[in-house]
Scaffold this motif. Structure first.
Motif, short mmCIF file in Angstrom:
data_model
loop_
_atom_site.label_atom_id
_atom_site.label_comp_id
_atom_site.label_asym_id
_atom_site.label_seq_id
_atom_site.Cartn_x
_atom_site.Cartn_y
_atom_site.Cartn_z
N UNK A 44 35.07 51.54 41.15
CA UNK A 44 34.68 50.01 41.21
C UNK A 44 34.07 49.44 40.07
N UNK A 45 33.24 50.45 39.19
CA UNK A 45 32.64 50.18 37.92
C UNK A 45 33.76 49.79 37.07
N UNK A 46 34.79 50.66 37.06
CA UNK A 46 35.99 50.54 36.04
C UNK A 46 36.80 49.01 36.14
N UNK A 47 36.79 48.77 37.43
CA UNK A 47 37.06 47.53 38.05
C UNK A 47 36.35 46.27 37.54
N UNK A 48 35.07 46.50 37.64
CA UNK A 48 34.19 45.42 37.21
C UNK A 48 34.31 45.24 35.79
N UNK A 49 34.43 46.27 34.85
CA UNK A 49 34.58 46.18 33.41
C UNK A 49 35.88 45.61 33.10
N UNK A 50 36.95 45.79 34.06
CA UNK A 50 38.18 45.25 33.45
C UNK A 50 38.63 43.73 34.15
N UNK A 51 38.07 43.38 35.37
CA UNK A 51 38.35 42.13 35.63
C UNK A 51 37.80 40.93 35.06
N UNK A 52 38.56 39.93 34.90
CA UNK A 52 37.99 38.90 34.15
C UNK A 52 37.85 37.48 34.93
N UNK A 53 36.98 36.49 34.56
CA UNK A 53 36.95 35.23 35.21
C UNK A 53 38.30 34.68 35.43
N UNK A 54 38.59 34.09 36.47
CA UNK A 54 39.83 33.52 37.25
C UNK A 54 40.84 34.37 37.50
N UNK A 55 40.75 35.91 37.59
CA UNK A 55 41.56 36.69 38.12
C UNK A 55 41.32 36.80 39.64
N UNK A 56 42.27 37.17 40.35
CA UNK A 56 42.24 37.61 41.88
C UNK A 56 42.11 38.81 42.22
N UNK A 57 40.98 39.22 43.05
CA UNK A 57 41.01 40.65 43.49
C UNK A 57 41.58 40.76 44.64
N UNK A 58 42.18 41.65 45.09
CA UNK A 58 43.11 41.95 46.26
C UNK A 58 42.40 43.33 46.76
N UNK A 59 41.83 43.41 48.17
CA UNK A 59 41.37 44.82 48.35
C UNK A 59 42.25 45.24 49.65
N UNK A 60 42.67 46.61 49.92
CA UNK A 60 43.17 47.01 51.05
C UNK A 60 42.46 46.96 52.33
N UNK A 61 41.21 47.13 52.04
CA UNK A 61 40.22 47.12 53.22
C UNK A 61 39.02 46.65 52.87
N UNK A 62 38.39 45.83 53.82
CA UNK A 62 37.09 45.51 53.44
C UNK A 62 35.80 46.19 52.99
N UNK A 63 36.04 47.56 53.52
CA UNK A 63 34.90 48.37 53.25
C UNK A 63 35.03 48.78 51.96
#
Length: 78
Positions: A44-63
């Motif tokens: 998740x830390x790696x995700x936060x470092x990679x994702x940029x404003x305007x991109x869409x995040x999709x998760x397989x499960x809410x948890x």
């Protein structure tokens, strides 16, 4: 396109991508329990470092976003 996932998850990733018209630029696979705060998970830390404003995040499960509603709310504010 960059993908971040163990090789044994590749069939799952391919099946998910084949059912969606959107381009998948990044894929992060989390193997830590949903009881652990998202902010304490390495992927998740790696995700936060990679994702940029305007991109869409999709998760397989809410948890994957948090262990309870309060944690998900805190994650969404990140």
């Amino acid at each position: 396109m960059a993908e971040y996932a163990p090789r044994n998850r590749q069939p799952t990733i391919n099946a998910w991508k084949s059912k969606r018209p959107a381009k998948v630029d990044y894929w992060f696979a989390d193997t830590i329990s949903g009881k652990t705060c998202a902010s304490q998970r390495p992927q998740f830390a790696a995700l936060l470092a990679q994702i940029r404003n305007g991109e869409t995040l999709a998760v397989s499960k809410l948890d994957r976003l948090g262990r309870d509603a309060q944690d998900v709310g805190a994650t969404a504010k990140l």
